[in-house]
Design an enzyme around this catalytic site. Structure first.
Site, short mmCIF file in Angstrom:
data_model
loop_
_atom_site.label_atom_id
_atom_site.label_comp_id
_atom_site.label_asym_id
_atom_site.label_seq_id
_atom_site.Cartn_x
_atom_site.Cartn_y
_atom_site.Cartn_z
N THR A 16 0.52 -1.52 -0.03
CA THR A 16 -0.38 0.15 0.69
C THR A 16 0.05 1.11 0.17
O THR A 16 0.56 2.36 -0.41
CB THR A 16 -1.11 0.01 1.19
OG1 THR A 16 -1.97 -0.69 1.03
CG2 THR A 16 -1.88 1.04 1.32
N THR A 118 1.40 -4.96 4.66
CA THR A 118 1.09 -4.46 5.47
C THR A 118 0.59 -5.85 5.72
O THR A 118 1.09 -6.63 7.12
CB THR A 118 0.78 -4.02 6.07
OG1 THR A 118 -1.22 -3.96 5.94
CG2 THR A 118 0.96 -2.95 5.98
N1 ASP Z 1 -2.36 -5.49 0.00
C1 ASP Z 1 -1.48 -4.89 0.56
C2 ASP Z 1 -0.74 -5.74 1.13
O1 ASP Z 1 0.35 -5.88 0.49
C3 ASP Z 1 -2.77 -4.16 1.25
C4 ASP Z 1 -0.64 -3.16 2.41
O2 ASP Z 1 0.00 -3.57 2.21
O3 ASP Z 1 -1.42 -3.01 3.72
O4 ASP Z 1 -0.19 -5.91 2.03
#
Ligand code: ASP
Length: 222
Positions: A16, A118
């Site tokens: 993200t 995340t």
């Molecule tokens: N979908 C994203 C990930 O790569 C979400 C994030 O980065 O929070 O986990």
């Protein structure tokens, strides 16, 4: 002007932190934009200082404004994975790739930052902590709940604090930095998908807390 010069390698894996809204209003990764956008934020790149002292920087090397507490000047280089990876793409192969990149560039940098989605960030941090034996430099895995390009975002804070902690070099192990806290990489877990304080380490103290001052619980190196 500055007392110490440090070099940090930033490996932008995906997630993200670097996403932008597409035509359907959905966040998605956009290649080759992160570096250029970051470059225009004066708190993340001191263009005057770069011009004055480091006229021969590479295109992907940025200069963090001098940290007035430590008088450290950090030059950081951003390398971006192609393609950018979402958390759901991460597995053994990708962990090995990150570990090998750190191994390859280990001698040239004082610290390393992994910008990561995340959702599986804690798994990557844990895997790296077991792969990178005998580490003498910080490897900080971070990301954000809101992309760095949004006006209100936790990304700048997570990224800037990670850069400062990586330059500091006081916690030479694989860590996760999120929402003002530095965690041991293999003790952290994602606790929330909608709060900015997304991670926790229920069975182990934080390694450092970033408030008005940076309070390191452990100080292994100067
Ligand atoms: N979908 C994203 C990930 O790569 C979400 C994030 O980065 O929070 O986990």
């Amino acid at each position: 002007m500055f007392q110490k010069l440090k070099k940090v390698l930033v490996i932008y894996v995906g997630g993200t932190i670097g996403m932008q809204k597409n035509d359907d209003g959905v966040y998605s990764p956009v290649a080759n934009t992160f570096l250029h956008k970051v470059k225009y934020h004066s708190e993340m790149h001191d263009a005057d200082l770069a011009k004055q002292y480091f006229p021969h920087l590479k295109e992907n090397e940025l200069v963090l404004p001098v940290d007035s507490k430590t008088m450290i000047l950090t030059i950081y280089e951003i390398v971006e994975y192609v393609p950018l990876l979402d958390s759901s793409n991460m597995g053994c192969k990708e962990w090995i790739r990150i570990a090998k990149d750190i191994e390859r560039y280990y001698e040239s940098y004082d610290g390393f930052i992994i910008l990561h989605g995340t959702d599986t960030l804690a798994f990557t941090a844990s895997a790296l902590s077991f792969m990178l034996e005998g580490l003498r430099k910080p490897v900080i895995v971070t990301g954000s709940q809101i992309p760095i390009f949004e006006t209100r975002s936790d990304a700048k804070d997570n990224f800037l604090s990670s850069l400062i902690l990586a330059s500091y070099g006081r916690v030479p192990e694989v860590c996760v930095f999120f929402a003002s806290k530095l965690y041991r990489g293999n003790r952290v877990t994602k606790m929330s998908s909608d709060e900015l304080e997304a991670f926790g380490s229920p069975n182990y103290n934080t390694l450092a807390d970033v408030g008005i001052d940076v309070k390191c619980r452990y100080t292994f190196l100067d």
